[in-house]
Design a protein around this motif. Structure first.
Motif, PDB file in Angstrom:
ATOM      1  N   VAL A 107       0.886  -1.167   0.000  1.00 29.71           N
ATOM      2  CA  VAL A 107       0.000   0.000   0.000  1.00 29.71           C
ATOM      3  C   VAL A 107       0.918   1.210   0.000  1.00 29.71           C
ATOM      4  CG1 VAL A 107      -1.858   1.219   1.186  1.00 29.71           C
ATOM      5  CG2 VAL A 107      -1.745  -1.294   1.282  1.00 29.71           C
ATOM      6  N   LEU A 108       1.011   1.873  -1.128  1.00 29.57           N
ATOM      7  CA  LEU A 108       2.007   2.912  -1.355  1.00 29.57           C
ATOM      8  C   LEU A 108       1.462   4.284  -0.976  1.00 29.57           C
ATOM      9  CD1 LEU A 108       4.840   3.606  -2.553  1.00 29.57           C
ATOM     10  CD2 LEU A 108       3.666   3.943  -4.748  1.00 29.57           C
ATOM     11  N   MET A 109       2.072   4.907   0.030  1.00 27.50           N
ATOM     12  CA  MET A 109       1.681   6.264   0.415  1.00 27.50           C
ATOM     13  C   MET A 109       2.308   7.267  -0.548  1.00 27.50           C
ATOM     14  SD  MET A 109       1.976   6.169   4.582  1.00 27.50           S
ATOM     15  CE  MET A 109       1.526   7.910   4.670  1.00 27.50           C
ATOM     16  N   PRO A 110       1.562   8.290  -0.998  1.00 26.14           N
ATOM     17  CA  PRO A 110       2.133   9.274  -1.932  1.00 26.14           C
ATOM     18  C   PRO A 110       3.208  10.136  -1.291  1.00 26.14           C
ATOM     19  CG  PRO A 110      -0.082   9.918  -1.249  1.00 26.14           C
ATOM     20  CD  PRO A 110       0.136   8.533  -0.731  1.00 26.14           C
ATOM     21  N   TRP A 111       3.120  10.313  -0.001  1.00 21.36           N
ATOM     22  CA  TRP A 111       4.103  11.041   0.801  1.00 21.36           C
ATOM     23  C   TRP A 111       3.798  10.701   2.258  1.00 21.36           C
ATOM     24  CZ3 TRP A 111       0.846  13.891  -2.575  1.00 21.36           C
ATOM     25  CH2 TRP A 111      -0.360  14.269  -1.997  1.00 21.36           C
ATOM     26  N   PHE A 112       4.735  11.058   3.138  1.00 21.23           N
ATOM     27  CA  PHE A 112       4.466  10.738   4.541  1.00 21.23           C
ATOM     28  C   PHE A 112       3.515  11.749   5.152  1.00 21.23           C
ATOM     29  CE2 PHE A 112       5.458  11.406   9.082  1.00 21.23           C
ATOM     30  CZ  PHE A 112       4.934  10.203   9.549  1.00 21.23           C
ATOM     31  N   ASP A 113       2.458  11.233   5.726  1.00 20.22           N
ATOM     32  CA  ASP A 113       1.501  12.011   6.513  1.00 20.22           C
ATOM     33  C   ASP A 113       1.014  11.081   7.611  1.00 20.22           C
ATOM     34  OD1 ASP A 113      -1.650  12.542   6.968  1.00 20.22           O
ATOM     35  OD2 ASP A 113      -0.590  14.429   6.650  1.00 20.22           O
ATOM     36  N   PRO A 114       1.260  11.416   8.898  1.00 16.92           N
ATOM     37  CA  PRO A 114       0.921  10.466   9.961  1.00 16.92           C
ATOM     38  C   PRO A 114      -0.555  10.114  10.018  1.00 16.92           C
ATOM     39  CG  PRO A 114       1.486  12.623  10.874  1.00 16.92           C
ATOM     40  CD  PRO A 114       1.862  12.652   9.423  1.00 16.92           C
ATOM     41  N   GLY A 115      -1.416  11.093   9.783  1.00 16.71           N
ATOM     42  CA  GLY A 115      -2.844  10.805   9.790  1.00 16.71           C
ATOM     43  C   GLY A 115      -3.234   9.847   8.681  1.00 16.71           C
ATOM     44  N   LEU A 116      -2.654  10.041   7.505  1.00 16.32           N
ATOM     45  CA  LEU A 116      -2.950   9.152   6.382  1.00 16.32           C
ATOM     46  C   LEU A 116      -2.413   7.751   6.643  1.00 16.32           C
ATOM     47  CD1 LEU A 116      -3.949   8.556   3.537  1.00 16.32           C
ATOM     48  CD2 LEU A 116      -1.799   9.505   2.656  1.00 16.32           C
ATOM     49  N   GLN A 117      -1.205   7.663   7.202  1.00 14.76           N
ATOM     50  CA  GLN A 117      -0.642   6.340   7.469  1.00 14.76           C
ATOM     51  C   GLN A 117      -1.507   5.569   8.460  1.00 14.76           C
ATOM     52  OE1 GLN A 117       3.559   6.258   8.193  1.00 14.76           O
ATOM     53  NE2 GLN A 117       3.577   4.135   8.889  1.00 14.76           N
ATOM     54  N   LEU A 118      -1.963   6.238   9.509  1.00 15.27           N
ATOM     55  CA  LEU A 118      -2.843   5.576  10.470  1.00 15.27           C
ATOM     56  C   LEU A 118      -4.139   5.119   9.807  1.00 15.27           C
ATOM     57  CD1 LEU A 118      -2.330   7.967  13.517  1.00 15.27           C
ATOM     58  CD2 LEU A 118      -1.548   5.586  13.357  1.00 15.27           C
ATOM     59  N   ALA A 119      -4.696   5.977   8.949  1.00 16.53           N
ATOM     60  CA  ALA A 119      -5.943   5.615   8.263  1.00 16.53           C
ATOM     61  C   ALA A 119      -5.738   4.413   7.347  1.00 16.53           C
ATOM     62  CB  ALA A 119      -6.461   6.809   7.474  1.00 16.53           C
ATOM     63  N   LEU A 120      -4.609   4.383   6.641  1.00 13.40           N
ATOM     64  CA  LEU A 120      -4.344   3.276   5.721  1.00 13.40           C
ATOM     65  C   LEU A 120      -4.147   1.969   6.479  1.00 13.40           C
ATOM     66  CD1 LEU A 120      -1.963   5.039   3.173  1.00 13.40           C
ATOM     67  CD2 LEU A 120      -4.270   4.190   2.713  1.00 13.40           C
ATOM     68  N   ILE A 121      -3.453   2.032   7.608  1.00 12.68           N
ATOM     69  CA  ILE A 121      -3.272   0.810   8.404  1.00 12.68           C
ATOM     70  C   ILE A 121      -4.630   0.265   8.829  1.00 12.68           C
ATOM     71  CG2 ILE A 121      -2.390  -0.131  10.563  1.00 12.68           C
ATOM     72  CD1 ILE A 121      -0.048   1.847  10.347  1.00 12.68           C
ATOM     73  N   GLU A 122      -5.515   1.152   9.267  1.00 16.09           N
ATOM     74  CA  GLU A 122      -6.845   0.709   9.705  1.00 16.09           C
ATOM     75  C   GLU A 122      -7.682   0.224   8.533  1.00 16.09           C
ATOM     76  OE1 GLU A 122      -9.289   2.853  12.780  1.00 16.09           O
ATOM     77  OE2 GLU A 122     -10.493   3.349  10.997  1.00 16.09           O
ATOM     78  N   GLN A 123      -7.768   1.002   7.468  1.00 15.82           N
ATOM     79  CA  GLN A 123      -8.669   0.689   6.358  1.00 15.82           C
ATOM     80  C   GLN A 123      -8.188  -0.484   5.508  1.00 15.82           C
ATOM     81  OE1 GLN A 123      -8.804   4.473   4.386  1.00 15.82           O
ATOM     82  NE2 GLN A 123      -9.828   5.482   6.110  1.00 15.82           N
TER      83      GLN A 123
END
Length: 535
Positions: free
Chosen positions: A254-270
């Protein structure tokens, strides 16, 4: 073999040599597509779940082969093509396509400015570059146009927004070449004592096996698991370990477009990610994010960090917060990149306080920098490694290659380390002056060169200043020319006009003179000690 000493030698022989397979990136992908064609391979981790593009292994291979044929319509096998963009799926597709086409991928930091880009594309002799038009306010296409006249090898520039048309431009019947495991796969630019960025040539055997024997083996990665990747693709952590390991285990990146802590947490959950990872700065941001307490992290099986020294307190804090073990990898670009790693089964003390033991098939020793002899266990010396994972060399830099890899094929890391009686390692400092800020390697001489061009500056020394959040910050000690008048903000603006933002000094000190050695060299450790004593 190490020389005989009275005390046990700080040496670990290579183990499990038969675990190294004769692989290329292309065969790794083809094997995954053959074994699990319909399994999910890649997810574009954008914030909107409904907008996330997804690829199965069959689709990833098909698009990569199409792009490989398009590449061969413009380039010859063995030529170099560069990727200059943030984390987008097309970057991964280009990586796979270049490997299948027998091309060497040059990875380029999207934060680079004109002079830096000119050096990387010029020194690598890149025949092509794939880029995004702009990224976070940086007009990348415009920057390329400004430097292109200085790049005689560069024939093609393709915007990633035109990727579908480019991919379709290939001839469907174009045969793909045979690629060998020892062929160059990537050129990754790193820093060193010369202060000039050097392109480490990494071969297919090195990067595929390093991903297998570090992440896959040590983390017990499993088919069907989702691995959220926050690391930049221009780093080996992003495009080697976090990209090739999921392919080797039939997992999903699951490739993040850039580091964002809120997005990373959301991706781990979703996406039900199994890893909680990043350099220490990232982990601190994740733990401190307002969404952290209410995020469902029940899918996480392990935490992961590296890139800079990881504070033991942070390891313990992460493990306590998540209830899972944490692994630390000690890596260097020139080593493809992993050298040592803590195992999830190690004791809590070893996971927090050490860098673990050497990875399979990696030979490691600690040497006395003064004599070159093998140190005794418990003594501090330079960490050296030998094996399949060591780079081929620096591109077009034979002298620097000879300095890094000795006649015995040992890679000298420049890091000071100790090996205890059980073979676990700890890092004590660096032989070379490289600064590591939040996982980014920064070399002082590049910043010093820029600052010395400023008309108000007579001399400058750039050093790393310890920082609890970033690991290190860049510090600049300035001697002004007589009568010169300049303020800190002027120098900040000046550096940012010439270098990437993360290289801009955070600490500025104006001094009248430098402490010098008898031969006239600046005693940087004295500057650092005086600064720390005063602050």
């Amino acid at each position: 073999m190490p020389e005989t000493t009275d005390a046990p030698a700080a040496y670990t022989p290579a183990t499990e040599l038969d675990a190294v397979h004769e692989l290329t990136v292309g065969t790794l992908l083809r094997t995954a597509a053959d074994q699990a064609p319909n399994a999910p391979a890649l997810v574009e981790g954008v914030p909107d779940p409904t907008a996330r593009r997804r690829w199965t292994y069959a689709q990833l291979l098909d698009e990569a082969e199409q792009a490989a044929r398009a590449l061969l319509g413009r380039f010859e096998p063995g030529e170099h093509v560069a990727a200059w963009a943030n984390n987008i799926p097309e970057w991964i597709l280009l990586e796979m396509a270049a490997a299948l086409a027998g091309l060497t991928l040059v990875t380029v930091n999207p934060a680079l400015r004109e002079d830096e880009l000119r050096h990387v594309l010029g020194q690598s002799e890149a025949a092509g570059v794939f880029l995004v038009r702009d990224y976070r306010g940086t007009p990348m296409a415009d920057i390329l146009s400004h430097v292109r006249a200085d790049l005689p090898h560069l024939r093609e520039a393709v915007l990633f927004e035109d990727w579908p048309a480019f991919r379709a431009s290939g001839t469907p019947t174009q045969p793909l070449p045979d690629v060998e495991p020892g062929d160059p796969a990537q050129i990754q630019y790193t820093s060193g004592t010369t202060g000039v960025p050097k392109g480490a040539i990494l071969n297919h055997r090195g990067i595929t096996n390093n991903a297998r024997l570090s992440y896959c083996r040590t983390l017990d990665m499993r088919p069907g698991e989702n691995f959220v990747n926050p690391m930049p693709l221009f780093h080996t952590a992003g495009c080697v370990l976090a990209t090739l390991a999921p392919i080797a285990t039939l997992g999903t990146q699951v490739l993040m477009p850039w580091f964002d802590p809120g997005l990373q947490l959301a991706l781990i959950e979703q996406e039900r990610g199994v890893v909680f990872g990043g350099v220490p700065t990232m982990l601190l941001a994740l733990l401190g994010h307002p969404a952290f307490p209410n995020t469902d992290l029940s899918s996480v099986r392990y935490a992961l960090s590296g890139g800079v020294p990881v504070p033991p307190a942070l390891v313990r804090r992460v493990e306590a917060a998540l209830g899972v073990p944490m692994s630390i990898i000690y890596a260097q670009t020139e080593a493809s990149p992993g050298i040592t790693m803590t195992r999830l089964s190690d004791t809590a003390h070893d996971r927090a306080e050490t860098l673990g033991r050497p990875l399979p098939a990696c030979e490691v020793k600690i040497i006395d920098p003064a004599t070159g002899g093998v140190a005794a266990r418990g003594e501090t010396g330079e960490l050296c490694t030998r094996g399949y994972h060591v780079m081929t060399g620096y591109h077009a830099m034979p002298e620097q290659t000879a300095e890094a890899i000795d006649t015995g094929a040992w890679l000298h890391t420049g890091d000071l380390a100790r090996m205890n009686e059980r073979g676990y390692l700890t890092i004590e400092g660096r032989v070379k002056e490289m600064i590591i800020r939040g996982g980014e390697n920064i070399y002082p001489r590049e910043i010093e060169h820029v600052l010395l061009e400023h008309p108000a500056i007579a001399d400058v020394a750039v050093i790393g200043i310890p920082d609890p959040t970033w690991g290190e910050q860049v510090g600049a000690f300035i001697v002004l020319r007589p009568g010169a008048d300049v303020v800190e903000q002027d120098l900040i603006d000046y550096v940012r006009d010439h270098l990437a933002p993360h290289k801009t000094p955070k600490v500025w000190q104006f001094v009248t003179e430098f402490p010098l050695t008898g031969s006239g060299k600046i005693r940087k450790h004295v500057l650092r000690d005086h600064y720390l004593a005063a602050h």
